[in-house]
Design a protein around this motif. Structure first.
Motif, mmCIF file in Angstrom:
data_model
loop_
_atom_site.group_PDB
_atom_site.id
_atom_site.type_symbol
_atom_site.label_atom_id
_atom_site.label_comp_id
_atom_site.label_asym_id
_atom_site.label_seq_id
_atom_site.Cartn_x
_atom_site.Cartn_y
_atom_site.Cartn_z
ATOM 1 N N SER A 1 -15.789 54.918 28.254
ATOM 2 C CA SER A 1 -15.089 53.820 27.585
ATOM 3 C C SER A 1 -13.626 54.160 27.314
ATOM 4 O O SER A 1 -12.757 53.274 27.340
ATOM 5 N N ARG A 2 -13.318 55.430 27.075
ATOM 6 C CA ARG A 2 -11.941 55.795 26.745
ATOM 7 C C ARG A 2 -11.015 55.696 27.949
ATOM 8 O O ARG A 2 -9.877 55.248 27.834
ATOM 9 N N ILE A 3 -11.477 56.118 29.127
ATOM 10 C CA ILE A 3 -10.603 55.998 30.300
ATOM 11 C C ILE A 3 -10.438 54.533 30.678
ATOM 12 O O ILE A 3 -9.361 54.112 31.118
ATOM 13 N N GLN A 4 -11.473 53.734 30.473
ATOM 14 C CA GLN A 4 -11.331 52.308 30.742
ATOM 15 C C GLN A 4 -10.348 51.664 29.764
ATOM 16 O O GLN A 4 -9.594 50.765 30.147
ATOM 17 N N LEU A 5 -10.336 52.124 28.525
ATOM 18 C CA LEU A 5 -9.373 51.617 27.552
ATOM 19 C C LEU A 5 -7.950 51.978 27.967
ATOM 20 O O LEU A 5 -7.049 51.133 27.927
ATOM 21 N N ALA A 6 -7.733 53.231 28.370
ATOM 22 C CA ALA A 6 -6.400 53.654 28.814
ATOM 23 C C ALA A 6 -5.942 52.850 30.017
ATOM 24 O O ALA A 6 -4.766 52.467 30.120
ATOM 25 N N LYS A 12 -6.986 49.746 30.843
ATOM 26 C CA LYS A 12 -6.748 48.370 30.390
ATOM 27 C C LYS A 12 -5.422 48.230 29.648
ATOM 28 O O LYS A 12 -4.726 47.215 29.792
ATOM 29 N N LEU A 13 -5.058 49.250 28.860
ATOM 30 C CA LEU A 13 -3.864 49.160 28.018
ATOM 31 C C LEU A 13 -2.576 49.522 28.737
ATOM 32 O O LEU A 13 -1.498 49.451 28.154
ATOM 33 N N GLY A 14 -2.661 49.946 29.992
ATOM 34 C CA GLY A 14 -1.454 50.097 30.789
ATOM 35 C C GLY A 14 -0.885 51.498 30.909
ATOM 36 O O GLY A 14 0.255 51.660 31.357
ATOM 37 N N PHE A 15 -1.637 52.527 30.531
ATOM 38 C CA PHE A 15 -1.178 53.889 30.810
ATOM 39 C C PHE A 15 -1.138 54.062 32.329
ATOM 40 O O PHE A 15 -2.027 53.600 33.047
ATOM 41 N N LYS A 16 -0.098 54.745 32.827
ATOM 42 C CA LYS A 16 0.163 54.723 34.265
ATOM 43 C C LYS A 16 -0.660 55.714 35.083
ATOM 44 O O LYS A 16 -0.905 55.484 36.262
ATOM 45 N N ALA A 47 -5.558 56.266 18.460
ATOM 46 C CA ALA A 47 -4.279 56.786 18.936
ATOM 47 C C ALA A 47 -3.839 56.077 20.212
ATOM 48 O O ALA A 47 -2.672 55.680 20.351
ATOM 49 N N ILE A 48 -4.755 55.889 21.137
ATOM 50 C CA ILE A 48 -4.428 55.223 22.394
ATOM 51 C C ILE A 48 -3.974 53.791 22.137
ATOM 52 O O ILE A 48 -3.000 53.314 22.733
ATOM 53 N N GLN A 49 -4.674 53.083 21.255
ATOM 54 C CA GLN A 49 -4.313 51.698 20.957
ATOM 55 C C GLN A 49 -2.947 51.616 20.282
ATOM 56 O O GLN A 49 -2.125 50.752 20.634
ATOM 57 N N ARG A 50 -2.682 52.504 19.336
ATOM 58 C CA ARG A 50 -1.393 52.486 18.633
ATOM 59 C C ARG A 50 -0.248 52.770 19.603
ATOM 60 O O ARG A 50 0.827 52.156 19.526
ATOM 61 N N ILE A 51 -0.460 53.704 20.515
ATOM 62 C CA ILE A 51 0.584 54.018 21.499
ATOM 63 C C ILE A 51 0.816 52.827 22.428
ATOM 64 O O ILE A 51 1.961 52.475 22.742
ATOM 65 N N ALA A 52 -0.281 52.197 22.860
ATOM 66 C CA ALA A 52 -0.144 51.035 23.741
ATOM 67 C C ALA A 52 0.589 49.889 23.047
ATOM 68 O O ALA A 52 1.418 49.204 23.656
#
Length: 305
Positions: free
Chosen positions: A47-52, A54-58, A292-297
């Motif tokens: 789920s975490r890599i799918q979140l990254a 989805k949120l646009g990490f390159k 953390a991932i969501q806040r950065i995105a």
């Protein structure tokens, strides 16, 4: 003309990715649970890599650690590198998939060539193949490889990965190779791989530089530009993103502890230093990784992507 992975990363003047495992096991290590230090909890890795993604990490970067050694205290993402990349290719859509980095002297180069082509095909041309000579002497005797000559072995293996098809007789081929872009898989190097900077600049498509401060990178980028021109320069930050957005930057080994605004400042300094891409490493993070991932995105990526 095909658009290979090299072009996709190089098209962004500065971009931000993640380094796997997406876990914060270093910050929350509990010896009473029986899991050795450095072995992450992978129950949420899907789920975490799918979140990254989805949120646009390159880009998502995975390491190549064949043997867990408690003296190093780091099992990386646990799974075998190419097996895991194939899995990640099937559960993500856009994020580039990079190795940081495959240890060539410990692997059969023809199989590296086939594995890379397979991941490139399965991922829709999203692979960046980072390679290295390796730095853990205890592994080499297990593989029957001489540690002291790993630089020479690196060059020999890289030649097969890049040019091995010339050794095949008529009709032989390494599959899959039906897509022209498979021949264009970018090759990045971690460190110098026991080679000279000039050799690395001439023979590799990008550099995976060890983590450092923006000042460190100014010096390293200058060397890289001298020997490699405008080829991508990539590095990493071991991040502890805290809840207070205004928290100042506190430096620790390989990274920083800070809030959202401090991270923006640090990444802008990296960009000014000439860095093209930063992979964020969350194993020191005290906040939940998803938070953390969501806040950065939400608050950081819009400044750069």
């Amino acid at each position: 003309m095909t658009t290979n992975t090299f072009d996709k990363l190089a098209a962004h003047y500065f971009s931000v990715g993640v380094e796997l495992p997406l876990d914060n096991d270093w910050a929350h290590f509990d010896a009473t649970k029986g899991t050795p230090f450095g072995v992450p909890d992978l129950t949420q890795h899907h789920s975490r890599i799918q979140l990254a993604d989805k949120l646009g990490f390159k880009a998502a970067w995975v390491r190549d650690v064949p043997i867990y050694d408690p003296n190093f205290g780091d099992a990386a993402q646990v799974f075998e590198t190419f097996t895991y990349l194939g899995y990640l290719a099937g559960i993500t859509d856009n994020i580039l998939l990079g190795t940081a980095a495959v240890v060539l002297p410990l692997r059969q180069p023809w199989l590296v060539k086939k594995a890379a082509a397979s991941v490139q095909k399965l991922s829709g041309n999203r692979l960046i193949l980072g390679v290295a000579s390796g730095d853990r002497p205890v592994e080499y005797p297990l593989f029957g490889v001489d540690f002291d000559t790993r630089g020479e072995q690196f060059r020999q293996s890289l030649d097969i990965v890049k040019h091995g098809n010339a050794q095949l007789t008529k009709g032989m081929e390494v599959l899959p190779n039906s897509q022209p872009e498979l021949a264009d898989t970018p090759l990045y190097v971690a460190g110098l791989a026991q080679q000279s900077p000039q050799w690395v600049g001439e023979n590799m498509d990008g550099w995976l530089a060890y983590p450092g401060t923006p000042t460190d990178h100014i010096k390293r980028v200058a060397l890289w530009r001298e020997v490699a021109g405008n080829k991508p320069y990539v590095s990493f930050i071991h991040l502890n993103l805290v809840e207070d957005d205004e928290a100042p930057i506190k430096r620790h080994r390989f990274g920083v502890e800070t809030g959202v605004n401090g991270l923006i400042k640090e990444l802008k300094a990296m960009k000014s230093a000439g860095v093209n891409h930063i992979g964020l490493h969350f194993r020191r993070n005290t906040l939940p990784v998803e938070d953390a991932i969501q806040r950065i995105a939400d608050h950081v990526l819009p400044h750069f992507h």
